[in-house]
Write an enzyme that holds these catalytic residues in place. Structure first.
Site, PDB file in Angstrom:
ATOM      1  N   LYS A   1     -12.051   0.322 -15.208  1.00 20.31           N
ATOM      2  CA  LYS A   1     -12.882  -0.707 -14.559  1.00 20.31           C
ATOM      3  C   LYS A   1     -13.525  -1.629 -15.602  1.00 20.31           C
ATOM      4  O   LYS A   1     -13.658  -2.831 -15.379  1.00 20.31           O
ATOM      5  CB  LYS A   1     -13.927  -0.039 -13.665  1.00 20.31           C
ATOM      6  CG  LYS A   1     -13.326   0.590 -12.419  1.00 20.31           C
ATOM      7  CD  LYS A   1     -12.756  -0.478 -11.502  1.00 20.31           C
ATOM      8  CE  LYS A   1     -11.713   0.008 -10.560  1.00 20.31           C
ATOM      9  NZ  LYS A   1     -11.069  -1.050  -9.772  1.00 20.31           N
TER      10      LYS A   1
ATOM     11  N   TYR B   1     -11.455   6.448 -14.936  1.00 14.36           N
ATOM     12  CA  TYR B   1     -11.682   5.371 -13.960  1.00 14.36           C
ATOM     13  C   TYR B   1     -12.673   4.348 -14.543  1.00 14.36           C
ATOM     14  O   TYR B   1     -12.450   3.142 -14.471  1.00 14.36           O
ATOM     15  CB  TYR B   1     -12.222   5.978 -12.664  1.00 14.36           C
ATOM     16  CG  TYR B   1     -12.593   4.986 -11.587  1.00 14.36           C
ATOM     17  CD1 TYR B   1     -11.618   4.445 -10.749  1.00 14.36           C
ATOM     18  CD2 TYR B   1     -13.917   4.595 -11.387  1.00 14.36           C
ATOM     19  CE1 TYR B   1     -11.957   3.546  -9.748  1.00 14.36           C
ATOM     20  CE2 TYR B   1     -14.265   3.695 -10.386  1.00 14.36           C
ATOM     21  CZ  TYR B   1     -13.282   3.176  -9.568  1.00 14.36           C
ATOM     22  OH  TYR B   1     -13.617   2.283  -8.581  1.00 14.36           O
TER      23      TYR B   1
ATOM     24  N   ASP C   1       4.448   2.099  -4.021  1.00 18.55           N
ATOM     25  CA  ASP C   1       3.575   2.822  -4.947  1.00 18.55           C
ATOM     26  C   ASP C   1       3.448   1.955  -6.192  1.00 18.55           C
ATOM     27  O   ASP C   1       4.439   1.730  -6.909  1.00 18.55           O
ATOM     28  CB  ASP C   1       4.175   4.189  -5.289  1.00 18.55           C
ATOM     29  CG  ASP C   1       3.242   4.999  -6.196  1.00 18.55           C
ATOM     30  OD1 ASP C   1       2.364   4.406  -6.852  1.00 18.55           O
ATOM     31  OD2 ASP C   1       3.412   6.231  -6.247  1.00 18.55           O
TER      32      ASP C   1
ATOM     33  N   ASP D   1       0.854  -1.186   0.000  1.00 20.07           N
ATOM     34  CA  ASP D   1       0.000   0.000   0.000  1.00 20.07           C
ATOM     35  C   ASP D   1       0.883   1.227   0.000  1.00 20.07           C
ATOM     36  O   ASP D   1       2.026   1.170   0.461  1.00 20.07           O
ATOM     37  CB  ASP D   1      -0.948   0.004   1.213  1.00 20.07           C
ATOM     38  CG  ASP D   1      -2.215   0.809   0.962  1.00 20.07           C
ATOM     39  OD1 ASP D   1      -2.105   2.032   0.755  1.00 20.07           O
ATOM     40  OD2 ASP D   1      -3.303   0.216   0.927  1.00 20.07           O
TER      41      ASP D   1
HETATM   42  N1  NAD Z   1     -15.769   1.428  -2.404  1.00 17.57           N
HETATM   43  C1  NAD Z   1     -16.562   1.223  -3.435  1.00 17.57           C
HETATM   44  O1  NAD Z   1     -17.753   1.588  -3.374  1.00 17.57           O
HETATM   45  C2  NAD Z   1     -16.080   0.542  -4.690  1.00 17.57           C
HETATM   46  C3  NAD Z   1     -17.010   0.317  -5.708  1.00 17.57           C
HETATM   47  C4  NAD Z   1     -16.588  -0.326  -6.865  1.00 17.57           C
HETATM   48  C5  NAD Z   1     -15.279  -0.740  -7.002  1.00 17.57           C
HETATM   49  N2  NAD Z   1     -14.381  -0.504  -5.992  1.00 17.57           N
HETATM   50  C6  NAD Z   1     -13.008  -0.975  -6.210  1.00 17.57           C
HETATM   51  O2  NAD Z   1     -12.578  -1.725  -5.098  1.00 17.57           O
HETATM   52  C7  NAD Z   1     -11.193  -1.509  -4.865  1.00 17.57           C
HETATM   53  C8  NAD Z   1     -10.989  -0.984  -3.462  1.00 17.57           C
HETATM   54  O3  NAD Z   1     -11.790   0.180  -3.311  1.00 17.57           O
HETATM   55  P1  NAD Z   1     -11.835   1.021  -1.980  1.00 17.57           P
HETATM   56  O4  NAD Z   1     -13.107   1.747  -1.988  1.00 17.57           O
HETATM   57  O5  NAD Z   1     -11.474   0.203  -0.818  1.00 17.57           O
HETATM   58  O6  NAD Z   1     -10.680   2.088  -2.284  1.00 17.57           O
HETATM   59  P2  NAD Z   1      -9.842   2.958  -1.241  1.00 17.57           P
HETATM   60  O7  NAD Z   1      -9.422   4.177  -2.002  1.00 17.57           O
HETATM   61  O8  NAD Z   1     -10.608   3.152   0.016  1.00 17.57           O
HETATM   62  O9  NAD Z   1      -8.595   2.020  -0.955  1.00 17.57           O
HETATM   63  C9  NAD Z   1      -7.695   1.698  -1.968  1.00 17.57           C
HETATM   64  C10 NAD Z   1      -6.383   1.310  -1.334  1.00 17.57           C
HETATM   65  O10 NAD Z   1      -5.399   1.279  -2.369  1.00 17.57           O
HETATM   66  C11 NAD Z   1      -4.289   2.064  -1.972  1.00 17.57           C
HETATM   67  N3  NAD Z   1      -3.654   2.675  -3.132  1.00 17.57           N
HETATM   68  C12 NAD Z   1      -4.166   3.628  -3.951  1.00 17.57           C
HETATM   69  N4  NAD Z   1      -3.258   3.979  -4.868  1.00 17.57           N
HETATM   70  C13 NAD Z   1      -2.147   3.244  -4.638  1.00 17.57           C
HETATM   71  C14 NAD Z   1      -0.870   3.173  -5.235  1.00 17.57           C
HETATM   72  N5  NAD Z   1      -0.539   3.953  -6.274  1.00 17.57           N
HETATM   73  N6  NAD Z   1       0.017   2.294  -4.753  1.00 17.57           N
HETATM   74  C15 NAD Z   1      -0.284   1.513  -3.690  1.00 17.57           C
HETATM   75  N7  NAD Z   1      -1.469   1.550  -3.063  1.00 17.57           N
HETATM   76  C16 NAD Z   1      -2.399   2.404  -3.534  1.00 17.57           C
HETATM   77  C17 NAD Z   1      -4.865   3.123  -1.046  1.00 17.57           C
HETATM   78  O11 NAD Z   1      -3.876   3.692  -0.206  1.00 17.57           O
HETATM   79  C18 NAD Z   1      -5.921   2.333  -0.298  1.00 17.57           C
HETATM   80  O12 NAD Z   1      -5.396   1.688   0.839  1.00 17.57           O
HETATM   81  C19 NAD Z   1     -10.732  -0.515  -5.934  1.00 17.57           C
HETATM   82  O13 NAD Z   1     -10.184  -1.221  -7.016  1.00 17.57           O
HETATM   83  C20 NAD Z   1     -12.016   0.170  -6.331  1.00 17.57           C
HETATM   84  O14 NAD Z   1     -11.958   0.690  -7.623  1.00 17.57           O
HETATM   85  C21 NAD Z   1     -14.760   0.131  -4.842  1.00 17.57           C
END
Ligand code: NAD
Length: 257
Positions: A168, A164, A72, A45
């Protein structure tokens, strides 16, 4: 507060599970869920503070801390090095969860070529290279599971974050191509597509009462969908109970899409 109950699956204990973006949000639910099954969990992360807090909490709760590496994911060499370190410390990876992403809003007009490239790097590119790096390990194990986090957002044709949306939608294609490439080696590849999941970030940034009404009106089931609901799907897909499931998109959205 996510009070969802997680299902237990025989066979996940002792497996090396690698999660990207496992330090917060849905990723943290995956980290907790697989740690709770007795798996050897490693995650990368970019958010170091939250990730270290999570590892300490899980250590307190289960006696074992997940293995965290700050990384990253836009830096593919760093990702590859992290995967190699995880293999050295915890053994061949049997489950990969390509979870990390970022849904920052952007209008169509704001997108420059540089921003386009950055969104692809944050939301898509690392998924391919993580799968490429763990594949030889899974082949050695005689099989494995890869789960890519997609979204229903492009099915809903939602505006306000076009790049985005593109990433997806592409993840479904990535899943199907990798499932065909890796299937002969016993490696299953699936997408999980969440709907509106109540993570801390979503609540802080976007989930107004008006948005919740819109979501609940769209969903067949009038209830909040939680990170643990998505984690339950990941546990199932990683388990032997899903041994004939590959190349598919498993939607967890209470019937919104
Ligand atoms: N929360 C939702 O409603 C939702 C809906 C549809 C899809 N998603 C997908 O589910 C997954 C998780 O979503 P979430 O809501 O928990 O997202 P979030 O933003 O809360 O968490 C994402 C995590 O990835 C890490 N991250 C981001 N960029 C990074 C990088 N460059 N390098 C390393 N780590 C990195 C962040 O620090 C975080 O811990 C994502 O792929 C998101 O697109 C989420």
């Amino acid at each position: 507060m996510d009070t969802g109950t997680l299902t237990s699956y025989a066979g996940l204990a002792g497996k090396t599970v690698f999660i990207t973006g496992g330090g917060s949000g849905i990723g943290a639910a995956f980290t907790r869920a697989f740690a709770g099954q007795g798996a050897r969990v490693a995650f990368v992360d970019i958010a170091e503070e939250e990730s270290r807090a999570l590892t300490s909490q899980i250590q307190k709760e289960t006696g074992t801390a997940p293995f965290f590496i700050a990384c990253d994911l836009r830096d593919i060499a760093a990702l590859q090095a992290a995967i190699e370190k995880i293999r050295f410390e915890l053994g061949d990876v049997g489950v990969l969860i390509n979870n990390a992403g970022n849904d920052d809003r952007h209008t169509l007009d704001q997108v420059t070529p540089a921003y386009w490239d950055d969104r692809i790097e944050v939301n898509l590119r690392h998924m391919f290279f993580a799968a490429q790096a763990v594949a030889p390990q899974m082949k050695r194990l005689g099989g494995g599971t890869i789960i890519n986090l997609g979204s229903i957002i492009w099915r809903l044709k939602q505006t306000g974050l076009p790049v985005y949306n593109v990433t997806k939608a592409s993840i479904n294609g990535l899943t199907r191509v990798l499932a065909r490439e890796f299937g002969p080696f016993g490696i299953r590849v699936n997408t999980i597509s969440p709907g509106a999941i109540w993570t801390e970030r979503q609540i802080k940034l976007w989930y107004t009462p008006e948005f919740e009404s819109e979501v609940l009106a769209g969903q067949c089931m009038k209830m909040r969908v939680l990170p643990s609901d998505v984690a339950n799907m990941a546990l199932f897909l990683a388990s032997d109970a899903a041994e004939k499931c590959t190349a598919q998109d498993f939607i967890v959205d209470a019937g919104w899409s």
